[in-house]
Design a protein around this motif. Sequence first.
Motif, PDB file in Angstrom:
ATOM      1  N   UNK A  14      75.550  72.971   7.607  1.00 13.09           N
ATOM      2  CA  UNK A  14      75.446  74.430   7.732  1.00 13.09           C
ATOM      3  C   UNK A  14      74.537  74.864   8.865  1.00 13.09           C
ATOM      4  N   UNK A  15      74.146  73.909   9.687  1.00 13.32           N
ATOM      5  CA  UNK A  15      73.449  74.226  10.934  1.00 13.32           C
ATOM      6  C   UNK A  15      73.934  73.276  12.006  1.00 13.32           C
ATOM      7  N   UNK A  16      74.378  73.824  13.112  1.00 15.72           N
ATOM      8  CA  UNK A  16      74.641  73.049  14.315  1.00 15.72           C
ATOM      9  C   UNK A  16      74.127  73.879  15.475  1.00 15.72           C
ATOM     10  N   UNK A  17      73.001  73.457  16.030  1.00 13.78           N
ATOM     11  CA  UNK A  17      72.381  74.247  17.076  1.00 13.78           C
ATOM     12  C   UNK A  17      71.220  73.516  17.714  1.00 13.78           C
ATOM     13  N   UNK A  18      70.445  74.247  18.459  1.00 12.34           N
ATOM     14  CA  UNK A  18      69.371  73.659  19.258  1.00 12.34           C
ATOM     15  C   UNK A  18      68.082  73.475  18.463  1.00 12.34           C
ATOM     16  N   UNK A  19      67.194  72.710  19.051  1.00 16.20           N
ATOM     17  CA  UNK A  19      65.852  72.524  18.487  1.00 16.20           C
ATOM     18  C   UNK A  19      65.163  73.869  18.251  1.00 16.20           C
ATOM     19  N   UNK A  20      65.217  74.750  19.237  1.00 14.08           N
ATOM     20  CA  UNK A  20      64.539  76.044  19.135  1.00 14.08           C
ATOM     21  C   UNK A  20      65.083  76.858  17.976  1.00 14.08           C
TER      22      UNK A  20
END
Length: 288
Positions: free
Chosen positions: A181-187
């Motif tokens: 449920x999360x695919x994204x950047x470190x930030x």
Amino acid sequence: MKRLKTLIATLALAAASPFASAIELIVPAYFYPSWMPSLNEWHQLSWAAQQGAQVTAIMNPWNGPGTSFNSDYAASINDLRAAGGKVIGYVYTCYGINLCTPEVPPTRSTSEVVADAQKYADWYGVDGVFLDEMATQPGALPFYQTVSNALKAAHPGWEIVGNPGVTPTAGYNALADTLMSFEGSYTDFVNGPFLAGLTNAAGTGAIVHTVMTEAQMHEVMGLAKQHGLGAIYITDGTMASGNPYLHLPSYWQAEVLAATAPVPEASQVAMLGVGLGLLALLRRRRSA
């Protein structure tokens, strides 16, 4: 002195008690398993499983299973499974409402999704399926309910992993063992709302890219464990490269060790904290 020794013994017992299980590493293994060992990163996945990591590799020969069996994949899959790892097959789903990306056919039916999953089963004997481009809205729920029911009926022991990339609406959790449920950047992982909004942490995973340093990787892993996530993948691959999952991260071995490091249960942490406080109090009284 006797009370102090008793307390120390109690703390030692608490420290030796069982720890929470390690987090699962669900790895987008979108790199070819070359027949040359020096070029085959799948060997690093097998190494991780040998260290005791819970490794689940997502195989993706050709934006899906492709049109025929591939012996290079079969050899590396067999090695990984022999080491204790698992392999699941990549299947795209067009968000359940035919929102396909330009490089694939413009429509996608439930029967096509199930057929691709069956190819993985027939050719490679995989342990499950990875449903990419998963929708999040109620309108697409019947599409995924049909797919999930068919997969569970045909392959009762399979691990079903869905990848909506964001938190879906109610109803999706029951369709998969794990939802990424999360695919994204470190930030976005560290500063965004994802962790604060968790409602089913054990059944939730995250794929975090653009994690550029080992220190940042440890920060992400620590947060994932602190919030009780069931699965994680962390990489220094970036979206700017076109595909952040074409190689394992440069700190892969450190990530494996971080994933397998034991995490004390919350009750044990509380007990140790109270015990250490009592030790300090007793020592102050003795020195007074």
